[in-house]
Design a protein around this motif. Structure first.
Motif, PDB file in Angstrom:
ATOM      1  N   ALA A   1       7.611  23.788  30.348  1.00 30.36           N
ATOM      2  CA  ALA A   1       6.392  23.222  29.771  1.00 30.36           C
ATOM      3  C   ALA A   1       6.700  21.954  28.994  1.00 30.36           C
ATOM      4  CB  ALA A   1       5.737  24.239  28.842  1.00 30.36           C
ATOM      5  N   MET A   2       5.734  21.059  29.012  1.00 29.30           N
ATOM      6  CA  MET A   2       5.760  19.878  28.156  1.00 29.30           C
ATOM      7  C   MET A   2       4.314  19.574  27.798  1.00 29.30           C
ATOM      8  SD  MET A   2       7.393  16.062  28.664  1.00 29.30           S
ATOM      9  CE  MET A   2       9.038  16.680  28.920  1.00 29.30           C
ATOM     10  N   PHE A   3       4.069  19.331  26.515  1.00 30.54           N
ATOM     11  CA  PHE A   3       2.702  19.013  26.118  1.00 30.54           C
ATOM     12  C   PHE A   3       2.688  18.046  24.952  1.00 30.54           C
ATOM     13  CE2 PHE A   3       3.565  22.424  23.122  1.00 30.54           C
ATOM     14  CZ  PHE A   3       2.803  22.113  22.014  1.00 30.54           C
ATOM     15  N   PHE A   4       1.540  17.436  24.793  1.00 28.57           N
ATOM     16  CA  PHE A   4       1.303  16.643  23.592  1.00 28.57           C
ATOM     17  C   PHE A   4      -0.173  16.721  23.255  1.00 28.57           C
ATOM     18  CE2 PHE A   4      -0.860  12.816  24.999  1.00 28.57           C
ATOM     19  CZ  PHE A   4      -0.525  12.712  26.348  1.00 28.57           C
ATOM     20  N   GLY A   5      -0.457  16.496  22.004  1.00 31.26           N
ATOM     21  CA  GLY A   5      -1.829  16.541  21.537  1.00 31.26           C
ATOM     22  C   GLY A   5      -2.218  15.249  20.854  1.00 31.26           C
TER      23      GLY A   5
ATOM     24  N   GLN B   1     -11.354  23.524  16.068  1.00 30.88           N
ATOM     25  CA  GLN B   1     -11.527  24.585  17.059  1.00 30.88           C
ATOM     26  C   GLN B   1     -10.208  25.263  17.427  1.00 30.88           C
ATOM     27  OE1 GLN B   1     -13.811  22.392  20.140  1.00 30.88           O
ATOM     28  NE2 GLN B   1     -15.400  23.931  19.822  1.00 30.88           N
ATOM     29  N   GLY B   2      -9.077  24.686  17.060  1.00 31.06           N
ATOM     30  CA  GLY B   2      -7.795  25.314  17.360  1.00 31.06           C
ATOM     31  C   GLY B   2      -7.180  24.922  18.690  1.00 31.06           C
ATOM     32  N   ILE B   3      -7.571  23.788  19.208  1.00 28.73           N
ATOM     33  CA  ILE B   3      -7.084  23.356  20.521  1.00 28.73           C
ATOM     34  C   ILE B   3      -5.579  23.110  20.510  1.00 28.73           C
ATOM     35  CG2 ILE B   3      -7.180  21.413  22.157  1.00 28.73           C
ATOM     36  CD1 ILE B   3     -10.242  21.446  21.632  1.00 28.73           C
ATOM     37  N   GLN B   4      -5.061  22.498  19.477  1.00 34.57           N
ATOM     38  CA  GLN B   4      -3.620  22.224  19.416  1.00 34.57           C
ATOM     39  C   GLN B   4      -2.837  23.546  19.415  1.00 34.57           C
ATOM     40  OE1 GLN B   4      -2.752  18.875  19.533  1.00 34.57           O
ATOM     41  NE2 GLN B   4      -4.931  18.413  19.504  1.00 34.57           N
ATOM     42  N   LEU B   5      -3.298  24.509  18.633  1.00 34.87           N
ATOM     43  CA  LEU B   5      -2.642  25.813  18.541  1.00 34.87           C
ATOM     44  C   LEU B   5      -2.703  26.558  19.876  1.00 34.87           C
ATOM     45  CD1 LEU B   5      -1.335  28.117  16.848  1.00 34.87           C
ATOM     46  CD2 LEU B   5      -3.669  28.907  16.422  1.00 34.87           C
ATOM     47  N   ALA B   6      -3.855  26.583  20.511  1.00 37.02           N
ATOM     48  CA  ALA B   6      -4.000  27.315  21.772  1.00 37.02           C
ATOM     49  C   ALA B   6      -3.134  26.708  22.876  1.00 37.02           C
ATOM     50  CB  ALA B   6      -5.467  27.341  22.197  1.00 37.02           C
ATOM     51  N   THR B   7      -3.013  25.395  22.888  1.00 37.06           N
ATOM     52  CA  THR B   7      -2.151  24.753  23.882  1.00 37.06           C
ATOM     53  C   THR B   7      -0.690  25.121  23.634  1.00 37.06           C
ATOM     54  OG1 THR B   7      -3.699  22.915  24.056  1.00 37.06           O
ATOM     55  CG2 THR B   7      -1.485  22.555  24.918  1.00 37.06           C
ATOM     56  N   GLU B   8      -0.292  25.118  22.379  1.00 30.81           N
ATOM     57  CA  GLU B   8       1.075  25.519  22.051  1.00 30.81           C
ATOM     58  C   GLU B   8       1.329  26.967  22.465  1.00 30.81           C
ATOM     59  OE1 GLU B   8       4.115  25.876  18.238  1.00 30.81           O
ATOM     60  OE2 GLU B   8       2.170  24.915  17.957  1.00 30.81           O
TER      61      GLU B   8
END
Length: 194
Positions: A33-37, A13-20
């Motif tokens: 920002a800080m995130f992880f998938g 679905q592209g969740i990793q890309l959209a979060t980035e």
């Protein structure tokens, strides 16, 4: 001030890309920002989840959170853990094409994301629709910033999809109206549905 965002759906679905993209746009607008998938072992169909923390000041620890200010649920298959972390007064963006009523007492932005993505040119752009709706409802990032940063986040071999992703972001943005300002006041419980 910090804002936590959890995404959940299925692989593909592209969740990793959209979060980035959201993290990149927030940084472009002066936030930190800080995130992880994380995702399951399957290429498509397994779980795909991300945690993103945005702040006015540097985020000092990894974004492992016990509760969240907001969540985006794009598929019901793996939604329960994310919904359990969503605070009662939190903001939920829900793909109503696939997900039914969650019973969330806070603000719910229901968007037929799969249908809008298909109309924009590709059912694979469902996360871009959801991201556009989230940006519209929360003002967490401007849609023009998301679109401007898209070529920097989307891999070069996928640049042929830039126009479709831009159309999906705009469709989601148009589908949801302003709900709150993420940086100045708490959410007001209400329904925003298309």
């Amino acid at each position: 001030m910090q804002r936590e965002i959890l995404w959940t759906g299925i692989g593909g679905q592209g969740i990793q890309l959209a979060t980035e993209l959201l993290a990149d746009a927030a940084v472009a607008e002066g936030r930190h920002a800080m995130f992880f998938g994380s995702y399951g072992g399957m290429m498509r169909g397994g779980n795909s989840d991300t945690t993103l923390v945005l702040g006015d000041e540097p985020v000092r620890s990894p974004p492992t959170i016990g509760s969240t200010w907001s969540a985006l649920v794009l598929h019901p298959a793996h939604a329960a853990p994310t919904l359990a972390k969503l605070r009662p007064d939190g903001v939920l963006v829900l793909n109503t094409t696939l997900c039914g009523d969650t019973g969330h007492p806070g603000s719910v932005v229901g968007v037929p994301a799969t249908e809008l993505a298909t109309a924009a040119g590709s059912a694979n752009a469902v996360t871009m629709v959801a991201l556009g709706a989230y940006a519209s409802a929360t003002r967490i990032a401007e849609v023009d910033t998301l679109i401007a940063r898209l070529p920097h986040v989307l891999p070069a071999y996928r640049h042929r999809h830039l126009a479709t992703n831009e159309a999906a972001l705009r469709a989601g943005y148009a589908a949801a109206g302003p709900l709150l300002d993420a940086w100045s006041k708490p959410p007001v419980p209400q329904e925003v549905a298309t």
